[in-house]
Design a protein around this motif. Sequence first.
Motif, PDB file in Angstrom:
ATOM      1  N   ALA A   3       0.846  -1.192   0.000  1.00  0.00           N
ATOM      2  CA  ALA A   3       0.000   0.000   0.000  1.00  0.00           C
ATOM      3  C   ALA A   3       0.880   1.241   0.000  1.00  0.00           C
ATOM      4  O   ALA A   3       1.975   1.245   0.564  1.00  0.00           O
ATOM      5  CB  ALA A   3      -0.902  -0.008   1.230  1.00  0.00           C
ATOM      6  N   ASP A  44      -1.110  -4.884   2.908  1.00  0.00           N
ATOM      7  CA  ASP A  44      -0.061  -4.751   1.888  1.00  0.00           C
ATOM      8  C   ASP A  44      -0.094  -5.927   0.914  1.00  0.00           C
ATOM      9  O   ASP A  44       0.083  -5.744  -0.291  1.00  0.00           O
ATOM     10  CB  ASP A  44       1.315  -4.646   2.533  1.00  0.00           C
ATOM     11  CG  ASP A  44       1.585  -3.276   3.134  1.00  0.00           C
ATOM     12  OD1 ASP A  44       0.878  -2.306   2.785  1.00  0.00           O
ATOM     13  OD2 ASP A  44       2.521  -3.171   3.954  1.00  0.00           O
ATOM     14  N   ALA A  47      -2.908  -5.451  -1.455  1.00  0.00           N
ATOM     15  CA  ALA A  47      -2.537  -4.403  -2.420  1.00  0.00           C
ATOM     16  C   ALA A  47      -1.655  -4.981  -3.522  1.00  0.00           C
ATOM     17  O   ALA A  47      -1.814  -4.645  -4.699  1.00  0.00           O
ATOM     18  CB  ALA A  47      -1.817  -3.262  -1.706  1.00  0.00           C
ATOM     19  N   CYS A  54      -5.946   1.397  -5.909  1.00  0.00           N
ATOM     20  CA  CYS A  54      -5.013   2.298  -5.228  1.00  0.00           C
ATOM     21  C   CYS A  54      -5.175   2.143  -3.719  1.00  0.00           C
ATOM     22  O   CYS A  54      -6.075   2.730  -3.115  1.00  0.00           O
ATOM     23  CB  CYS A  54      -5.288   3.741  -5.659  1.00  0.00           C
ATOM     24  SG  CYS A  54      -4.160   4.941  -4.927  1.00  0.00           S
ATOM     25  N   PHE A  55      -4.322   1.335  -3.117  1.00  0.00           N
ATOM     26  CA  PHE A  55      -4.333   1.095  -1.676  1.00  0.00           C
ATOM     27  C   PHE A  55      -3.434   2.113  -0.993  1.00  0.00           C
ATOM     28  O   PHE A  55      -2.287   2.305  -1.401  1.00  0.00           O
ATOM     29  CB  PHE A  55      -3.817  -0.312  -1.353  1.00  0.00           C
ATOM     30  CG  PHE A  55      -4.779  -1.412  -1.670  1.00  0.00           C
ATOM     31  CD1 PHE A  55      -5.540  -1.994  -0.672  1.00  0.00           C
ATOM     32  CD2 PHE A  55      -4.917  -1.884  -2.970  1.00  0.00           C
ATOM     33  CE1 PHE A  55      -6.417  -3.026  -0.957  1.00  0.00           C
ATOM     34  CE2 PHE A  55      -5.790  -2.915  -3.261  1.00  0.00           C
ATOM     35  CZ  PHE A  55      -6.552  -3.483  -2.250  1.00  0.00           C
TER      36      PHE A  55
END
Length: 129
Positions: A3, A44, A47, A54-55
């Motif tokens: 992210a 994460d 992501a 869009c993290f």
Amino acid sequence: MAAFDPVADRTALQASLARPDTRLVVCLCAAWCGTCREYREAFDALAARRPHLCFVWVDIETHADWLGDFDIENFPTLLVQDANSAPDTAQFFGPLLPTIGILERMLDGATLGTGAVQAPELRPYLSAV
């Protein structure tokens, strides 16, 4: 890819948000929160599996001014917002159990709303960091 950090990854974050179809997935947490630290690894990893989204990981104490009148009292708090959502609205905004499978199912469309939930408008801050 993990992210985005809104400060450290500013250029890449701005490029991601510049795409006209970018769905924003923001985790609002605090550095002192043990639950948040544990959730970060799974967030994460999600992501990395979904690079078309869009993290962003936002520390609410560092960026408290971004939230306006919204108080974050439970962690993790998630915001999911489509690119075409009206300002100050989101498909989802609220606390979520720290189980990444719940967020995965939401992103697959099973439980997301239509974009009418009141939420802080983070895009201008994330684009200008």
